[in-house]
Design a protein around this motif. Structure first.
Motif, mmCIF file in Angstrom:
data_model
loop_
_atom_site.group_PDB
_atom_site.id
_atom_site.type_symbol
_atom_site.label_atom_id
_atom_site.label_comp_id
_atom_site.label_asym_id
_atom_site.label_seq_id
_atom_site.Cartn_x
_atom_site.Cartn_y
_atom_site.Cartn_z
ATOM 1 N N PRO A 39 0.830 -1.210 0.000
ATOM 2 C CA PRO A 39 0.000 0.000 0.000
ATOM 3 C C PRO A 39 0.862 1.257 0.000
ATOM 4 O O PRO A 39 1.872 1.328 0.698
ATOM 5 N N SER A 40 0.462 2.240 -0.790
ATOM 6 C CA SER A 40 1.267 3.458 -0.915
ATOM 7 C C SER A 40 0.886 4.524 0.099
ATOM 8 O O SER A 40 1.601 5.514 0.260
ATOM 9 N N SER A 41 -0.240 4.342 0.796
ATOM 10 C CA SER A 41 -0.658 5.321 1.802
ATOM 11 C C SER A 41 -1.019 4.614 3.098
ATOM 12 O O SER A 41 -1.648 3.542 3.066
ATOM 13 N N PRO A 42 -0.650 5.162 4.245
ATOM 14 C CA PRO A 42 -1.003 4.537 5.521
ATOM 15 C C PRO A 42 -2.500 4.670 5.800
ATOM 16 O O PRO A 42 -3.155 5.602 5.313
ATOM 17 N N LEU A 43 -3.036 3.734 6.546
ATOM 18 C CA LEU A 43 -4.434 3.810 6.965
ATOM 19 C C LEU A 43 -4.468 4.344 8.386
ATOM 20 O O LEU A 43 -4.156 3.628 9.335
ATOM 21 N N GLU A 44 -4.859 5.611 8.510
ATOM 22 C CA GLU A 44 -4.843 6.280 9.809
ATOM 23 C C GLU A 44 -6.229 6.796 10.184
ATOM 24 O O GLU A 44 -6.357 7.736 10.975
ATOM 25 N N TYR A 45 -7.254 6.166 9.603
ATOM 26 C CA TYR A 45 -8.616 6.666 9.776
ATOM 27 C C TYR A 45 -9.537 5.536 10.214
ATOM 28 O O TYR A 45 -9.328 4.374 9.868
ATOM 29 N N PRO A 46 -10.585 5.865 10.993
ATOM 30 C CA PRO A 46 -11.540 4.836 11.422
ATOM 31 C C PRO A 46 -12.270 4.225 10.229
ATOM 32 O O PRO A 46 -12.539 4.890 9.227
ATOM 33 N N VAL A 47 -12.569 2.923 10.336
ATOM 34 C CA VAL A 47 -13.367 2.218 9.332
ATOM 35 C C VAL A 47 -14.803 2.161 9.846
ATOM 36 O O VAL A 47 -15.058 1.651 10.940
ATOM 37 N N LEU A 48 -15.741 2.693 9.055
ATOM 38 C CA LEU A 48 -17.136 2.770 9.461
ATOM 39 C C LEU A 48 -17.974 1.745 8.692
ATOM 40 O O LEU A 48 -17.675 1.422 7.551
ATOM 41 N N GLU A 49 -19.019 1.239 9.335
ATOM 42 C CA GLU A 49 -19.942 0.312 8.686
ATOM 43 C C GLU A 49 -21.182 1.057 8.201
ATOM 44 O O GLU A 49 -21.667 1.969 8.871
ATOM 45 N N SER A 50 -21.693 0.651 7.044
ATOM 46 C CA SER A 50 -22.936 1.211 6.509
ATOM 47 C C SER A 50 -23.783 0.075 5.970
ATOM 48 O O SER A 50 -23.266 -0.877 5.377
ATOM 49 N N THR A 51 -25.086 0.164 6.171
ATOM 50 C CA THR A 51 -26.008 -0.858 5.684
ATOM 51 C C THR A 51 -26.751 -0.346 4.457
ATOM 52 O O THR A 51 -27.269 0.775 4.455
ATOM 53 N N LYS A 52 -26.764 -1.156 3.405
ATOM 54 C CA LYS A 52 -27.500 -0.830 2.189
ATOM 55 C C LYS A 52 -28.651 -1.810 2.024
ATOM 56 O O LYS A 52 -28.515 -3.001 2.282
ATOM 57 N N ARG A 53 -29.793 -1.289 1.586
ATOM 58 C CA ARG A 53 -30.963 -2.135 1.363
ATOM 59 C C ARG A 53 -31.169 -2.337 -0.135
ATOM 60 O O ARG A 53 -30.959 -1.436 -0.930
ATOM 61 N N PHE A 54 -31.619 -3.550 -0.487
ATOM 62 C CA PHE A 54 -31.800 -3.910 -1.883
ATOM 63 C C PHE A 54 -33.137 -4.601 -2.070
ATOM 64 O O PHE A 54 -33.746 -5.072 -1.127
ATOM 65 N N GLY A 55 -33.525 -4.703 -3.337
ATOM 66 C CA GLY A 55 -34.703 -5.486 -3.677
ATOM 67 C C GLY A 55 -36.006 -4.721 -3.571
ATOM 68 O O GLY A 55 -36.044 -3.544 -3.209
ATOM 69 N N GLU A 56 -37.074 -5.428 -3.874
ATOM 70 C CA GLU A 56 -38.413 -4.846 -3.822
ATOM 71 C C GLU A 56 -38.914 -4.813 -2.382
ATOM 72 O O GLU A 56 -38.355 -5.453 -1.489
ATOM 73 N N ALA A 57 -40.000 -4.065 -2.195
ATOM 74 C CA ALA A 57 -40.552 -3.906 -0.849
ATOM 75 C C ALA A 57 -40.920 -5.248 -0.233
ATOM 76 O O ALA A 57 -40.785 -5.454 0.973
ATOM 77 N N PHE A 58 -41.371 -6.208 -1.058
ATOM 78 C CA PHE A 58 -41.799 -7.504 -0.538
ATOM 79 C C PHE A 58 -40.626 -8.487 -0.416
ATOM 80 O O PHE A 58 -40.790 -9.595 0.073
ATOM 81 N N ASP A 59 -39.453 -8.092 -0.867
ATOM 82 C CA ASP A 59 -38.284 -8.969 -0.803
ATOM 83 C C ASP A 59 -37.044 -8.140 -0.481
ATOM 84 O O ASP A 59 -36.048 -8.173 -1.187
ATOM 85 N N ARG A 60 -37.110 -7.399 0.609
ATOM 86 C CA ARG A 60 -36.041 -6.478 0.976
ATOM 87 C C ARG A 60 -34.862 -7.233 1.595
ATOM 88 O O ARG A 60 -35.038 -8.122 2.415
#
Length: 205
Positions: A39-60
């Motif tokens: 890796p060419s750059s250090p990782l000095e930042y927090p890793v955050l989680e995000s939730t994504k929703r997919f599909g139709e309303a009846f099959d979320r």
């Protein structure tokens, strides 16, 4: 249902059979940096989680994605990245993106020294039926966009491709036996990872 479970059990066991040296902690700007674990750059930042929703309303459905807590000014200084590692897991995007908070990354699984797979979302654009102008009249369609989740195959030799029936058919063109077997399958979309594993098991890269 039983067949689907068997496919994913096979894939999970196959993943566990590959030794995986940890990727060095840092941000990776290219496939070459990932290939050489440099890796060419250090990782000095927090890793955050995000939730994504997919599909139709009846099959979320829901999936978890990851992003870096980096302000816009700092992300511009860093420049585009294709992924990062926390020292244990490699997180990837489908192309070079900003390191800022707006970019989402997915954990990747290594199949062999050069082939990895990961899930990612993309927007599928189309038209949605709104209704009719009047009984028996013209139909009204409006542009629409929905989030769709798909597997991607990353080859450290230089390509990232969405794992589709068309792409798998192209890969299998080098293996007549597997190509014939795949052609006879009815539910090809649900068997893409299985056939990718079979292809790699036959020595294809």
């Amino acid at each position: 249902m039983i067949r689907s479970f068997s496919v994913f059990l096979f894939i999970a066991l196959a993943f566990s059979g590959f030794s995986q040296d940890p990727f060095k902690r840092g941000m990776y700007k290219s496939l070459d940096e990932i290939r050489y674990n440099s890796p060419s750059s250090p990782l000095e930042y927090p890793v955050l989680e995000s939730t994504k929703r997919f599909g139709e309303a009846f099959d979320r459905k829901e999936s978890t994605y990851y992003r870096l807590s980096i302000k816009n000014k700092k992300s511009r200084e860093i420049g585009p990245i294709i992924g990062f590692s926390d020292g244990n897991t490699l997180y990837l995007a489908t192309t070079e993106v900003s390191a800022g908070e707006g970019s989402m990354f997915s954990p990747a699984d290594r199949l062999n020294d050069s082939i990895y797979v990961f899930e990612h979302y993309y927007y599928e654009f189309g038209f949605e039926l709104l209704g009719n102008l009047m009984s028996g009249g013209s139909q009204i369609f409006l542009p629409s966009a929905s989030k769709v989740q798909s597997f991607y195959v990353i080859n450290l030799n230089g390509t990232i491709n969405k794992l589709t029936v068309e792409y798998m058919t192209k890969l299998l063109s080098k293996n007549d036996e597997l190509a014939y077997e795949f052609e006879k399958e009815r539910s090809k979309e649900g068997l893409l990872l299985l056939y990718l594993m079979k292809l790699l098991d036959d020595g294809e890269n």
